[in-house]
Design a protein around this motif. Structure first.
Motif, PDB file in Angstrom:
ATOM      1  N   GLU A  75     -15.352 -16.426 -16.613  1.00 57.43           N
ATOM      2  CA  GLU A  75     -16.577 -16.076 -15.512  1.00 57.43           C
ATOM      3  C   GLU A  75     -16.234 -16.634 -14.064  1.00 57.43           C
ATOM      4  N   VAL A  76     -14.827 -16.426 -13.853  1.00 57.53           N
ATOM      5  CA  VAL A  76     -14.397 -16.986 -12.272  1.00 57.53           C
ATOM      6  C   VAL A  76     -14.926 -15.824 -11.314  1.00 57.53           C
ATOM      7  N   HIS A  77     -15.500 -16.476 -10.129  1.00 57.38           N
ATOM      8  CA  HIS A  77     -15.728 -15.502  -9.322  1.00 57.38           C
ATOM      9  C   HIS A  77     -14.497 -15.264  -8.105  1.00 57.38           C
ATOM     10  N   TRP A  78     -14.483 -14.117  -8.141  1.00 54.94           N
ATOM     11  CA  TRP A  78     -13.256 -13.598  -7.115  1.00 54.94           C
ATOM     12  C   TRP A  78     -13.659 -12.751  -6.089  1.00 54.94           C
ATOM     13  N   SER A  79     -13.127 -12.929  -4.807  1.00 59.28           N
ATOM     14  CA  SER A  79     -13.540 -12.032  -3.779  1.00 59.28           C
ATOM     15  C   SER A  79     -12.232 -11.642  -2.991  1.00 59.28           C
ATOM     16  N   GLY A  80     -12.334 -10.496  -2.520  1.00 62.41           N
ATOM     17  CA  GLY A  80     -11.128  -9.832  -1.814  1.00 62.41           C
ATOM     18  C   GLY A  80     -11.205  -8.567  -1.237  1.00 62.41           C
ATOM     19  N   VAL A  81      -9.871  -8.103  -1.027  1.00 67.45           N
ATOM     20  CA  VAL A  81      -9.703  -6.686  -0.435  1.00 67.45           C
ATOM     21  C   VAL A  81      -9.163  -5.797  -1.801  1.00 67.45           C
ATOM     22  N   ARG A  82      -9.642  -4.712  -2.222  1.00 63.76           N
ATOM     23  CA  ARG A  82      -8.985  -4.006  -2.993  1.00 63.76           C
ATOM     24  C   ARG A  82      -7.714  -3.547  -2.855  1.00 63.76           C
ATOM     25  N   LEU A  83      -6.582  -3.687  -3.717  1.00 62.71           N
ATOM     26  CA  LEU A  83      -5.398  -3.520  -3.357  1.00 62.71           C
ATOM     27  C   LEU A  83      -5.395  -1.817  -3.093  1.00 62.71           C
ATOM     28  N   SER A  84      -6.148  -1.000  -3.801  1.00 60.16           N
ATOM     29  CA  SER A  84      -5.845   0.322  -3.714  1.00 60.16           C
ATOM     30  C   SER A  84      -6.406   0.659  -2.015  1.00 60.16           C
ATOM     31  N   ASP A  85      -7.091  -0.196  -1.458  1.00 65.22           N
ATOM     32  CA  ASP A  85      -7.559   0.111  -0.027  1.00 65.22           C
ATOM     33  C   ASP A  85      -6.363  -0.300   0.777  1.00 65.22           C
ATOM     34  N   LEU A  86      -5.555  -1.247   0.478  1.00 60.82           N
ATOM     35  CA  LEU A  86      -4.569  -1.567   1.241  1.00 60.82           C
ATOM     36  C   LEU A  86      -3.423  -0.369   1.091  1.00 60.82           C
ATOM     37  N   LEU A  87      -3.422  -0.067  -0.169  1.00 59.61           N
ATOM     38  CA  LEU A  87      -2.278   1.074  -0.284  1.00 59.61           C
ATOM     39  C   LEU A  87      -2.460   2.381   0.606  1.00 59.61           C
ATOM     40  N   ASP A  88      -4.025   2.718   0.366  1.00 62.99           N
ATOM     41  CA  ASP A  88      -4.434   3.841   1.118  1.00 62.99           C
ATOM     42  C   ASP A  88      -4.302   3.967   2.777  1.00 62.99           C
ATOM     43  N   ASP A  89      -4.615   2.678   3.261  1.00 61.97           N
ATOM     44  CA  ASP A  89      -4.300   2.415   4.606  1.00 61.97           C
ATOM     45  C   ASP A  89      -2.897   2.350   5.121  1.00 61.97           C
ATOM     46  N   ALA A  90      -2.065   2.169   4.296  1.00 60.61           N
ATOM     47  CA  ALA A  90      -0.486   2.225   4.614  1.00 60.61           C
ATOM     48  C   ALA A  90      -0.067   3.718   4.359  1.00 60.61           C
ATOM     49  N   GLY A  91      -0.550   4.249   3.389  1.00 63.08           N
ATOM     50  CA  GLY A  91      -0.301   5.719   2.835  1.00 63.08           C
ATOM     51  C   GLY A  91       0.906   5.659   1.975  1.00 63.08           C
ATOM     52  N   VAL A  92       0.631   6.110   0.851  1.00 62.90           N
ATOM     53  CA  VAL A  92       1.621   5.967  -0.268  1.00 62.90           C
ATOM     54  C   VAL A  92       2.497   7.460  -0.500  1.00 62.90           C
ATOM     55  N   ASN A  93       3.899   7.192  -0.322  1.00 62.78           N
ATOM     56  CA  ASN A  93       4.635   8.176  -0.158  1.00 62.78           C
ATOM     57  C   ASN A  93       4.722   8.869  -1.449  1.00 62.78           C
ATOM     58  N   SER A  94       4.994  10.140  -1.698  1.00 58.02           N
ATOM     59  CA  SER A  94       4.870  10.806  -2.831  1.00 58.02           C
ATOM     60  C   SER A  94       6.038  10.204  -3.776  1.00 58.02           C
ATOM     61  N   ALA A  95       7.003   9.660  -3.312  1.00 62.94           N
ATOM     62  CA  ALA A  95       8.196   9.462  -4.232  1.00 62.94           C
ATOM     63  C   ALA A  95       7.859   7.824  -4.965  1.00 62.94           C
ATOM     64  N   ALA A  96       6.626   7.283  -4.597  1.00 69.38           N
ATOM     65  CA  ALA A  96       6.464   5.767  -4.970  1.00 69.38           C
ATOM     66  C   ALA A  96       5.596   5.963  -6.237  1.00 69.38           C
ATOM     67  N   THR A  97       6.054   5.182  -7.414  1.00 70.30           N
ATOM     68  CA  THR A  97       5.396   5.242  -8.685  1.00 70.30           C
ATOM     69  C   THR A  97       4.777   3.889  -9.271  1.00 70.30           C
ATOM     70  N   ALA A  98       5.286   2.967  -8.348  1.00 71.99           N
ATOM     71  CA  ALA A  98       5.146   1.243  -8.553  1.00 71.99           C
ATOM     72  C   ALA A  98       4.693   0.737  -7.284  1.00 71.99           C
ATOM     73  N   VAL A  99       4.357  -0.529  -7.429  1.00 69.39           N
ATOM     74  CA  VAL A  99       4.226  -1.766  -6.384  1.00 69.39           C
ATOM     75  C   VAL A  99       4.927  -2.899  -6.890  1.00 69.39           C
ATOM     76  N   ARG A 100       5.671  -3.444  -6.016  1.00 63.36           N
ATOM     77  CA  ARG A 100       6.417  -4.880  -6.306  1.00 63.36           C
ATOM     78  C   ARG A 100       5.848  -5.911  -5.284  1.00 63.36           C
ATOM     79  N   PHE A 101       5.321  -7.008  -5.798  1.00 69.02           N
ATOM     80  CA  PHE A 101       4.731  -8.031  -5.193  1.00 69.02           C
ATOM     81  C   PHE A 101       5.916  -9.422  -4.955  1.00 69.02           C
ATOM     82  N   THR A 102       5.759  -9.706  -3.878  1.00 69.47           N
ATOM     83  CA  THR A 102       6.636 -11.279  -3.660  1.00 69.47           C
ATOM     84  C   THR A 102       5.873 -12.434  -3.191  1.00 69.47           C
ATOM     85  N   SER A 103       6.312 -13.310  -3.251  1.00 71.49           N
ATOM     86  CA  SER A 103       5.566 -14.633  -2.975  1.00 71.49           C
ATOM     87  C   SER A 103       6.475 -15.513  -1.767  1.00 71.49           C
TER      88      SER A 103
END
Length: 244
Positions: A125-153
């Motif tokens: 029961e950890v409390h989390w708050s933030g921006v939905r990843l889907s909202d950030l993707l929609d804002d950038a506009g996902v190309n039709s060729a994209a099928t995955a998302v890579r994250f870097t640190s």
């Protein structure tokens, strides 16, 4: 995130000496026998030690329902509102670079979910708050060729991936807050990924990049034998196919 319990050869850093480890094991046992107050004290001490423990033994200590702090490097540089940036690149219509203030100004989603490490420990029961990843993707506009998302640190080493369908789940956050305040540096802040239904190694700490790709790119732990799909309860976190 966290990055879960790397091996000694994969995680450079100042080692914890044998006497320290033995002392911590004794202290951990005392914490179990000595009640909640001693247990809290141990948690406060063990957290900072855990992040630079190349032995992995600190993760085995009985410190209760609390986070163990791991890094696959000797540590990540610190970022704050003055210098944090999150780049969204790859197969998108519009590349984006978000500051911490940008992310804080976006609609926030609150979740209360467990955090499950592939090594066995869990924080309920950890409390989390933030921006939905889907909202950030929609804002950038996902190309039709994209099928995955890579994250870097910004630790310079860690990476992870999700399929586009997984990334669009409502319980996948670019998290700015957890527990009772902003995501701390040891927890992977100021911004980290949180993938609620998967083991912690999928929740990239010290998040600096989101890249849309044409296929899933195996992450840090997948290259070391972990499952690409780390669903809690449906996988043991390891890739059981010896031919893979």
């Amino acid at each position: 995130m966290p990055a879960e319990k790397p091996s000694a050869q994969d995680r450079p850093g100042a080692p914890v000496g044998r006497r320290v480890v033995l002392g911590l094991l004794a202290a951990g046992a005392a914490g179990v026998l000595g009640g909640a107050q001693l247990q809290k004290g141990l948690e406060a001490v063990l957290g900072p030690i855990g992040i630079r423990d190349p032995t992995g033994l600190v993760g085995l200590l009985p410190v209760g329902n609390t986070f163990r702090f791991y890094s696959v490097t000797s540590g990540a540089p610190k970022r704050d509102a003055s210098n944090y940036r999150l780049d969204i690149t790859g197969l998108v219509d519009n590349k984006r670079t978000h500051t911490l203030a940008d992310l804080q100004a976006m609609p926030q989603t609150n979740l209360v979910r467990d955090f499950q490490c592939v090594t066995g420990w869990r924080v309920p029961e950890v409390h989390w708050s933030g921006v939905r990843l889907s909202d950030l993707l929609d804002d950038a506009g996902v190309n039709s060729a994209a099928t995955a998302v890579r994250f870097t640190s910004f630790d310079g080493t860690y990476s992870e991936s999700l399929t586009l369908a997984q990334a669009r789940r409502a319980d996948v956050l670019v998290a700015l807050e957890m527990i009772d305040g902003p995501v701390t540096h040891n927890h992977g802040g100021p911004v980290r990924l949180y993938v609620a239904p998967m083991y912690g190694y999928k929740s990239c700490k010290w998040l600096s990049g989101i890249e849309l790709t044409s296929e899933v790119v195996p992450g840090y732990w997948e290259h070391r034998g972990y499952s690409i799909d780390g669903w809690v309860g449906q996988s043991n976190g390891r890739n059981d196919d010896p031919t893979s």
